[in-house]
Design a protein around this motif. Sequence first.
Motif, PDB file in Angstrom:
ATOM      1  N   ASP A 297       0.852  -1.183   0.000  1.00 24.64           N
ATOM      2  CA  ASP A 297       0.000   0.000   0.000  1.00 24.64           C
ATOM      3  C   ASP A 297       0.893   1.240   0.000  1.00 24.64           C
ATOM      4  O   ASP A 297       1.708   1.434   0.894  1.00 24.64           O
ATOM      5  CB  ASP A 297      -0.888  -0.018   1.246  1.00 24.64           C
ATOM      6  CG  ASP A 297      -1.824   1.173   1.310  1.00 24.64           C
ATOM      7  OD1 ASP A 297      -3.030   0.976   1.159  1.00 24.64           O
ATOM      8  OD2 ASP A 297      -1.330   2.307   1.504  1.00 24.64           O
ATOM      9  N   VAL A 298       0.738   2.070  -1.026  1.00 22.71           N
ATOM     10  CA  VAL A 298       1.606   3.231  -1.210  1.00 22.71           C
ATOM     11  C   VAL A 298       1.524   4.189  -0.019  1.00 22.71           C
ATOM     12  O   VAL A 298       2.546   4.697   0.443  1.00 22.71           O
ATOM     13  CB  VAL A 298       1.250   3.966  -2.522  1.00 22.71           C
ATOM     14  CG1 VAL A 298       2.002   5.286  -2.621  1.00 22.71           C
ATOM     15  CG2 VAL A 298       1.553   3.091  -3.724  1.00 22.71           C
TER      16      VAL A 298
ATOM     17  N   ARG B 230       0.541   3.638   3.217  1.00 24.99           N
ATOM     18  CA  ARG B 230       1.171   3.107   4.425  1.00 24.99           C
ATOM     19  C   ARG B 230       2.679   3.018   4.227  1.00 24.99           C
ATOM     20  O   ARG B 230       3.457   3.223   5.161  1.00 24.99           O
ATOM     21  CB  ARG B 230       0.592   1.728   4.762  1.00 24.99           C
ATOM     22  CG  ARG B 230      -0.710   1.806   5.557  1.00 24.99           C
ATOM     23  CD  ARG B 230      -1.244   0.429   5.846  1.00 24.99           C
ATOM     24  NE  ARG B 230      -1.642  -0.223   4.607  1.00 24.99           N
ATOM     25  CZ  ARG B 230      -1.761  -1.538   4.445  1.00 24.99           C
ATOM     26  NH1 ARG B 230      -1.489  -2.338   5.435  1.00 24.99           N
ATOM     27  NH2 ARG B 230      -2.150  -2.033   3.294  1.00 24.99           N
ATOM     28  N   GLY B 231       3.079   2.728   2.984  1.00 23.92           N
ATOM     29  CA  GLY B 231       4.498   2.634   2.676  1.00 23.92           C
ATOM     30  C   GLY B 231       5.215   3.953   2.885  1.00 23.92           C
ATOM     31  O   GLY B 231       6.381   3.980   3.278  1.00 23.92           O
ATOM     32  N   GLN B 232       4.517   5.052   2.632  1.00 19.17           N
ATOM     33  CA  GLN B 232       5.133   6.367   2.838  1.00 19.17           C
ATOM     34  C   GLN B 232       5.467   6.570   4.316  1.00 19.17           C
ATOM     35  O   GLN B 232       6.517   7.108   4.658  1.00 19.17           O
ATOM     36  CB  GLN B 232       4.179   7.471   2.360  1.00 19.17           C
ATOM     37  CG  GLN B 232       4.778   8.853   2.517  1.00 19.17           C
ATOM     38  CD  GLN B 232       3.949   9.917   1.838  1.00 19.17           C
ATOM     39  OE1 GLN B 232       2.777   9.718   1.548  1.00 19.17           O
ATOM     40  NE2 GLN B 232       4.551  11.054   1.576  1.00 19.17           N
ATOM     41  N   VAL B 233       4.556   6.107   5.185  1.00 17.11           N
ATOM     42  CA  VAL B 233       4.790   6.232   6.625  1.00 17.11           C
ATOM     43  C   VAL B 233       6.020   5.405   7.022  1.00 17.11           C
ATOM     44  O   VAL B 233       6.881   5.877   7.769  1.00 17.11           O
ATOM     45  CB  VAL B 233       3.542   5.759   7.417  1.00 17.11           C
ATOM     46  CG1 VAL B 233       3.820   5.771   8.918  1.00 17.11           C
ATOM     47  CG2 VAL B 233       2.340   6.618   7.070  1.00 17.11           C
ATOM     48  N   VAL B 234       6.090   4.176   6.505  1.00 18.00           N
ATOM     49  CA  VAL B 234       7.236   3.316   6.795  1.00 18.00           C
ATOM     50  C   VAL B 234       8.506   3.969   6.271  1.00 18.00           C
ATOM     51  O   VAL B 234       9.534   4.006   6.955  1.00 18.00           O
ATOM     52  CB  VAL B 234       7.059   1.918   6.145  1.00 18.00           C
ATOM     53  CG1 VAL B 234       8.295   1.055   6.382  1.00 18.00           C
ATOM     54  CG2 VAL B 234       5.811   1.228   6.683  1.00 18.00           C
ATOM     55  N   PHE B 235       8.441   4.511   5.070  1.00 18.76           N
ATOM     56  CA  PHE B 235       9.617   5.124   4.455  1.00 18.76           C
ATOM     57  C   PHE B 235      10.116   6.300   5.294  1.00 18.76           C
ATOM     58  O   PHE B 235      11.327   6.415   5.551  1.00 18.76           O
ATOM     59  CB  PHE B 235       9.291   5.602   3.034  1.00 18.76           C
ATOM     60  CG  PHE B 235      10.503   6.115   2.301  1.00 18.76           C
ATOM     61  CD1 PHE B 235      11.283   5.255   1.535  1.00 18.76           C
ATOM     62  CD2 PHE B 235      10.894   7.441   2.398  1.00 18.76           C
ATOM     63  CE1 PHE B 235      12.422   5.706   0.883  1.00 18.76           C
ATOM     64  CE2 PHE B 235      12.030   7.901   1.747  1.00 18.76           C
ATOM     65  CZ  PHE B 235      12.792   7.040   0.983  1.00 18.76           C
ATOM     66  N   GLU B 236       9.206   7.167   5.714  1.00 13.26           N
ATOM     67  CA  GLU B 236       9.636   8.342   6.487  1.00 13.26           C
ATOM     68  C   GLU B 236      10.278   7.915   7.803  1.00 13.26           C
ATOM     69  O   GLU B 236      11.185   8.571   8.305  1.00 13.26           O
ATOM     70  CB  GLU B 236       8.455   9.284   6.750  1.00 13.26           C
ATOM     71  CG  GLU B 236       7.843   9.918   5.490  1.00 13.26           C
ATOM     72  CD  GLU B 236       8.859  10.651   4.605  1.00 13.26           C
ATOM     73  OE1 GLU B 236       9.861  11.173   5.131  1.00 13.26           O
ATOM     74  OE2 GLU B 236       8.639  10.698   3.380  1.00 13.26           O
ATOM     75  N   ARG B 237       9.813   6.778   8.343  1.00 19.04           N
ATOM     76  CA  ARG B 237      10.341   6.315   9.627  1.00 19.04           C
ATOM     77  C   ARG B 237      11.684   5.601   9.468  1.00 19.04           C
ATOM     78  O   ARG B 237      12.600   5.815  10.252  1.00 19.04           O
ATOM     79  CB  ARG B 237       9.317   5.363  10.267  1.00 19.04           C
ATOM     80  CG  ARG B 237       9.577   5.057  11.732  1.00 19.04           C
ATOM     81  CD  ARG B 237       8.561   4.047  12.254  1.00 19.04           C
ATOM     82  NE  ARG B 237       8.797   2.741  11.670  1.00 19.04           N
ATOM     83  CZ  ARG B 237       7.842   1.893  11.284  1.00 19.04           C
ATOM     84  NH1 ARG B 237       6.574   2.214  11.403  1.00 19.04           N
ATOM     85  NH2 ARG B 237       8.138   0.728  10.770  1.00 19.04           N
ATOM     86  N   GLU B 238      11.799   4.733   8.441  1.00 19.51           N
ATOM     87  CA  GLU B 238      12.955   3.847   8.328  1.00 19.51           C
ATOM     88  C   GLU B 238      14.003   4.304   7.313  1.00 19.51           C
ATOM     89  O   GLU B 238      15.146   3.881   7.389  1.00 19.51           O
ATOM     90  CB  GLU B 238      12.495   2.428   7.934  1.00 19.51           C
ATOM     91  CG  GLU B 238      11.539   1.782   8.901  1.00 19.51           C
ATOM     92  CD  GLU B 238      12.205   1.409  10.229  1.00 19.51           C
ATOM     93  OE1 GLU B 238      13.443   1.353  10.293  1.00 19.51           O
ATOM     94  OE2 GLU B 238      11.455   1.191  11.200  1.00 19.51           O
TER      95      GLU B 238
ATOM     96  N   ALA C  63       6.474  -4.714   2.069  1.00 18.70           N
ATOM     97  CA  ALA C  63       5.672  -4.653   0.842  1.00 18.70           C
ATOM     98  C   ALA C  63       5.140  -3.235   0.625  1.00 18.70           C
ATOM     99  O   ALA C  63       5.142  -2.713  -0.501  1.00 18.70           O
ATOM    100  CB  ALA C  63       4.518  -5.653   0.914  1.00 18.70           C
ATOM    101  N   ASP C  64       4.717  -2.586   1.707  1.00 20.80           N
ATOM    102  CA  ASP C  64       4.209  -1.220   1.613  1.00 20.80           C
ATOM    103  C   ASP C  64       5.323  -0.254   1.208  1.00 20.80           C
ATOM    104  O   ASP C  64       5.140   0.592   0.337  1.00 20.80           O
ATOM    105  CB  ASP C  64       3.610  -0.780   2.964  1.00 20.80           C
ATOM    106  CG  ASP C  64       2.386  -1.598   3.354  1.00 20.80           C
ATOM    107  OD1 ASP C  64       1.799  -2.257   2.474  1.00 20.80           O
ATOM    108  OD2 ASP C  64       2.018  -1.572   4.539  1.00 20.80           O
TER     109      ASP C  64
ATOM    110  N   SER D 269      10.286  -5.595   7.064  1.00 16.17           N
ATOM    111  CA  SER D 269       9.963  -6.943   6.599  1.00 16.17           C
ATOM    112  C   SER D 269       8.450  -7.086   6.535  1.00 16.17           C
ATOM    113  O   SER D 269       7.704  -6.203   6.991  1.00 16.17           O
ATOM    114  CB  SER D 269      10.570  -7.988   7.531  1.00 16.17           C
ATOM    115  OG  SER D 269      10.047  -7.809   8.834  1.00 16.17           O
ATOM    116  N   GLY D 270       8.024  -8.176   5.965  1.00 17.83           N
ATOM    117  CA  GLY D 270       6.602  -8.500   5.933  1.00 17.83           C
ATOM    118  C   GLY D 270       5.765  -7.444   5.231  1.00 17.83           C
ATOM    119  O   GLY D 270       6.157  -6.898   4.196  1.00 17.83           O
TER     120      GLY D 270
END
Length: 114
Positions: free
Chosen positions: A41-42, A44-52, A102-103, A97-98
């Motif tokens: 999911d693009v 949710r992926g943005q949130v992960v990206f900004e964090r990691e 994917a996001d 991971s997981g």
Amino acid sequence: MGRGWRPLVVGAIVVIATFVLARLTVFEPSAPTVAGTAGGDVYRGQVVFERECSSCHGQGGEGGSPGPRLIDTGLAAAEVIATIEQGRGVMPRGLTSGQEQADAVAYVVSISRP
Ligand code: HEC
């Protein structure tokens, strides 16, 4: 035979149409999908990206230190997945991971499309 059956037919059509429309989910906004990033999911992926990732690759992947710019790089999902799983240079492997991976992949592919 009289006309008593007509409401039944109309009712049956309404019921069938309701199920068909529900299956097609035409009324639900669909999450953006990117080829090769099944289940990612693009947003949710943005949130992960900004964090990691943004600490090195900059906000929105615009490039930072020491991470290179990821926007407009034309990266394929497989390349992003391989980079996350194997690491690259000073970039450590296994940052996500997981589902979050994917996001994040879906997000990176979405910003890397020229
Ligand atoms: C510690 C800093 C750091 C973090 C955190 C980091 N990266 Fe990187 N990343 C780098 C560096 C440095 C490179 C370039 C490595 C090289 O080519 O030598 C790189 C390369 C990449 C590449 C390859 C770019 C290309 O053009 O081939 C991708 C894709 C990538 N990172 C995605 C991510 C994602 C997604 C995350 C978050 C899950 C992330 N990175 C987190 C530092 C980082």
